[in-house]
Design a protein around this motif. Sequence first.
Motif, PDB file in Angstrom:
ATOM      1  N   HIS A  40      10.187 106.766  48.145  1.00 24.13           N
ATOM      2  CA  HIS A  40       9.133 106.698  47.128  1.00 24.13           C
ATOM      3  C   HIS A  40       9.692 106.151  45.818  1.00 24.13           C
ATOM      4  O   HIS A  40      10.520 106.797  45.178  1.00 24.13           O
ATOM      5  N   LEU A  41       9.226 104.961  45.446  1.00 31.50           N
ATOM      6  CA  LEU A  41       9.731 104.291  44.254  1.00 31.50           C
ATOM      7  C   LEU A  41       8.682 104.078  43.176  1.00 31.50           C
ATOM      8  O   LEU A  41       9.018 103.908  42.005  1.00 31.50           O
ATOM      9  N   SER A  42       7.407 104.052  43.571  1.00 30.71           N
ATOM     10  CA  SER A  42       6.363 103.691  42.614  1.00 30.71           C
ATOM     11  C   SER A  42       5.012 104.246  43.036  1.00 30.71           C
ATOM     12  O   SER A  42       4.771 104.501  44.227  1.00 30.71           O
ATOM     13  N   PHE A  43       4.113 104.401  42.067  1.00 32.20           N
ATOM     14  CA  PHE A  43       2.728 104.776  42.355  1.00 32.20           C
ATOM     15  C   PHE A  43       2.114 103.801  43.350  1.00 32.20           C
ATOM     16  O   PHE A  43       1.309 104.178  44.203  1.00 32.20           O
ATOM     17  N   ILE A  44       2.519 102.544  43.275  1.00 32.78           N
ATOM     18  CA  ILE A  44       1.920 101.492  44.083  1.00 32.78           C
ATOM     19  C   ILE A  44       2.294 101.616  45.559  1.00 32.78           C
ATOM     20  O   ILE A  44       1.691 100.966  46.423  1.00 32.78           O
ATOM     21  N   ASP A  45       3.264 102.476  45.895  1.00 33.73           N
ATOM     22  CA  ASP A  45       3.676 102.659  47.289  1.00 33.73           C
ATOM     23  C   ASP A  45       2.502 103.062  48.179  1.00 33.73           C
ATOM     24  O   ASP A  45       2.399 102.617  49.331  1.00 33.73           O
ATOM     25  N   THR A 120       8.492 113.240  44.933  1.00 33.21           N
ATOM     26  CA  THR A 120       8.109 112.457  43.762  1.00 33.21           C
ATOM     27  C   THR A 120       8.946 111.190  43.721  1.00 33.21           C
ATOM     28  O   THR A 120       9.907 111.036  44.471  1.00 33.21           O
ATOM     29  N   ARG A 121       8.573 110.268  42.845  1.00 31.98           N
ATOM     30  CA  ARG A 121       9.239 108.971  42.797  1.00 31.98           C
ATOM     31  C   ARG A 121      10.696 109.074  42.338  1.00 31.98           C
ATOM     32  O   ARG A 121      11.039 109.888  41.491  1.00 31.98           O
ATOM     33  N   SER A 122      11.524 108.223  42.915  1.00 35.64           N
ATOM     34  CA  SER A 122      12.913 108.116  42.464  1.00 35.64           C
ATOM     35  C   SER A 122      12.963 107.146  41.286  1.00 35.64           C
ATOM     36  O   SER A 122      12.559 105.982  41.410  1.00 35.64           O
ATOM     37  N   LEU A 123      13.465 107.613  40.165  1.00 34.34           N
ATOM     38  CA  LEU A 123      13.547 106.764  38.976  1.00 34.34           C
ATOM     39  C   LEU A 123      14.881 106.029  38.861  1.00 34.34           C
ATOM     40  O   LEU A 123      15.030 105.145  38.013  1.00 34.34           O
ATOM     41  N   ASP A 124      15.836 106.393  39.700  1.00 35.55           N
ATOM     42  CA  ASP A 124      17.145 105.744  39.636  1.00 35.55           C
ATOM     43  C   ASP A 124      17.487 104.997  40.933  1.00 35.55           C
ATOM     44  O   ASP A 124      18.619 104.576  41.135  1.00 35.55           O
ATOM     45  N   ARG A 125      16.495 104.866  41.803  1.00 35.46           N
ATOM     46  CA  ARG A 125      16.614 104.120  43.066  1.00 35.46           C
ATOM     47  C   ARG A 125      17.501 104.793  44.102  1.00 35.46           C
ATOM     48  O   ARG A 125      17.748 104.230  45.173  1.00 35.46           O
ATOM     49  N   ARG A 126      17.979 106.003  43.829  1.00 36.94           N
ATOM     50  CA  ARG A 126      18.682 106.755  44.864  1.00 36.94           C
ATOM     51  C   ARG A 126      17.643 107.436  45.752  1.00 36.94           C
ATOM     52  O   ARG A 126      16.488 107.577  45.376  1.00 36.94           O
ATOM     53  N   GLN A 209      19.577 102.900  50.473  1.00 39.46           N
ATOM     54  CA  GLN A 209      19.719 103.555  49.181  1.00 39.46           C
ATOM     55  C   GLN A 209      20.902 104.524  49.165  1.00 39.46           C
ATOM     56  O   GLN A 209      21.265 105.098  50.189  1.00 39.46           O
ATOM     57  N   GLU A 210      21.449 104.726  47.990  1.00 41.51           N
ATOM     58  CA  GLU A 210      22.519 105.707  47.826  1.00 41.51           C
ATOM     59  C   GLU A 210      21.918 107.106  47.899  1.00 41.51           C
ATOM     60  O   GLU A 210      20.963 107.419  47.186  1.00 41.51           O
ATOM     61  N   PRO A 211      22.450 107.980  48.747  1.00 35.29           N
ATOM     62  CA  PRO A 211      21.923 109.354  48.824  1.00 35.29           C
ATOM     63  C   PRO A 211      22.273 110.153  47.570  1.00 35.29           C
ATOM     64  O   PRO A 211      23.403 110.125  47.102  1.00 35.29           O
ATOM     65  N   ALA A 212      21.290 110.861  47.030  1.00 33.23           N
ATOM     66  CA  ALA A 212      21.536 111.696  45.858  1.00 33.23           C
ATOM     67  C   ALA A 212      22.043 113.071  46.265  1.00 33.23           C
ATOM     68  O   ALA A 212      22.725 113.749  45.492  1.00 33.23           O
ATOM     69  N   GLU A 213      21.673 113.526  47.483  1.00 35.10           N
ATOM     70  CA  GLU A 213      22.107 114.801  48.057  1.00 35.10           C
ATOM     71  C   GLU A 213      21.626 116.026  47.272  1.00 35.10           C
ATOM     72  O   GLU A 213      22.170 117.107  47.405  1.00 35.10           O
ATOM     73  N   VAL A 214      20.602 115.824  46.446  1.00 34.06           N
ATOM     74  CA  VAL A 214      19.938 116.934  45.751  1.00 34.06           C
ATOM     75  C   VAL A 214      18.443 116.662  45.799  1.00 34.06           C
ATOM     76  O   VAL A 214      18.008 115.565  46.153  1.00 34.06           O
ATOM     77  N   TYR A 215      17.640 117.673  45.430  1.00 34.97           N
ATOM     78  CA  TYR A 215      16.200 117.465  45.372  1.00 34.97           C
ATOM     79  C   TYR A 215      15.840 116.681  44.114  1.00 34.97           C
ATOM     80  O   TYR A 215      16.494 116.816  43.076  1.00 34.97           O
ATOM     81  N   ASN A 216      14.795 115.894  44.220  1.00 38.01           N
ATOM     82  CA  ASN A 216      14.296 115.161  43.070  1.00 38.01           C
ATOM     83  C   ASN A 216      13.274 116.033  42.336  1.00 38.01           C
ATOM     84  O   ASN A 216      12.347 116.538  42.953  1.00 38.01           O
ATOM     85  N   GLU A 217      13.457 116.198  41.051  1.00 33.57           N
ATOM     86  CA  GLU A 217      12.554 117.043  40.278  1.00 33.57           C
ATOM     87  C   GLU A 217      11.541 116.193  39.525  1.00 33.57           C
ATOM     88  O   GLU A 217      11.884 115.102  39.036  1.00 33.57           O
ATOM     89  N   VAL A 218      10.308 116.670  39.436  1.00 36.74           N
ATOM     90  CA  VAL A 218       9.281 115.973  38.676  1.00 36.74           C
ATOM     91  C   VAL A 218       9.655 116.014  37.204  1.00 36.74           C
ATOM     92  O   VAL A 218       9.973 117.081  36.662  1.00 36.74           O
ATOM     93  N   PRO A 219       9.669 114.863  36.510  1.00 37.64           N
ATOM     94  CA  PRO A 219      10.003 114.860  35.075  1.00 37.64           C
ATOM     95  C   PRO A 219       9.091 115.792  34.298  1.00 37.64           C
ATOM     96  O   PRO A 219       7.898 115.902  34.585  1.00 37.64           O
ATOM     97  N   LYS A 220       9.611 116.482  33.303  1.00 39.51           N
ATOM     98  CA  LYS A 220       8.846 117.445  32.536  1.00 39.51           C
ATOM     99  C   LYS A 220       7.651 116.804  31.837  1.00 39.51           C
ATOM    100  O   LYS A 220       6.656 117.456  31.573  1.00 39.51           O
TER     101      LYS A 220
END
Length: 222
Positions: A40-45, A120-126, A209-220
């Motif tokens: 998931h990279l964008s709303f447009i996905d 949620t979307r990945s903002l750093d492309r990981r 993509q590079e694995p982040a190995e953590v959960y992605n959190e929704v920006p505050k």
Amino acid sequence: MIKTVAKLVLKPLVKLVYRPRIEGLRNVPRKGGVILASNHLSFIDSVVIPLTAPRPISFLAKAEYWQGKGVKGRVLRSFFDAIDAVPVQRGEAHLAQVALDAALEVLNNGQAFGIYPEGTRSLDRRIYRGKTGVAWLALTAGVPVVPVALAGTDEIQPVGTRRPRIRKVTVKFGEPLDFSHLHGQARNARVRRQVTDEVMAAIQALSGQEPAEVYNEVPKAA
């Protein structure tokens, strides 16, 4: 009438304007319930996948999109109806299960459902660790999971922009993952984790993509 026209116009228009590179269409079963699990990279996905897939794909969308007034409201309703979106209420913890139940109904009706296990979307492309809702759906409905990898969609409508740009997009549909031998074990947390990790590994193999190995959190601020 508006929904029918939108369906007939949107798909060829998107292909004409963006000329997406599409791989692995044969991997998407033409019939029966199936989950398409994507990075998931964008709303447009949620627009790109339904308009490039070989069959209708339903995604969950905020119910507010169907509640607008005037011309804009009618346009939004027609658009989300055209891409077979499913309206759900959001904002409270217990509604997560409501959303999963709505997705399960789609699958039980023999339709295809799209989901972003990262949440949620990945903002750093990981690519981030997947949440186990995808496994719960696959194990409860007894359907295969097709991994999907998107590239370039974050350049079409970057976070903070309102108007889409013309950028090169790639959509890859991977080979279906069969979890039928685990059907009925949706309540087993260990099995859900195992299935989710396998799905995410397949998506990562497709996307590179590079694995982040953590959960992605929704920006505050979201």
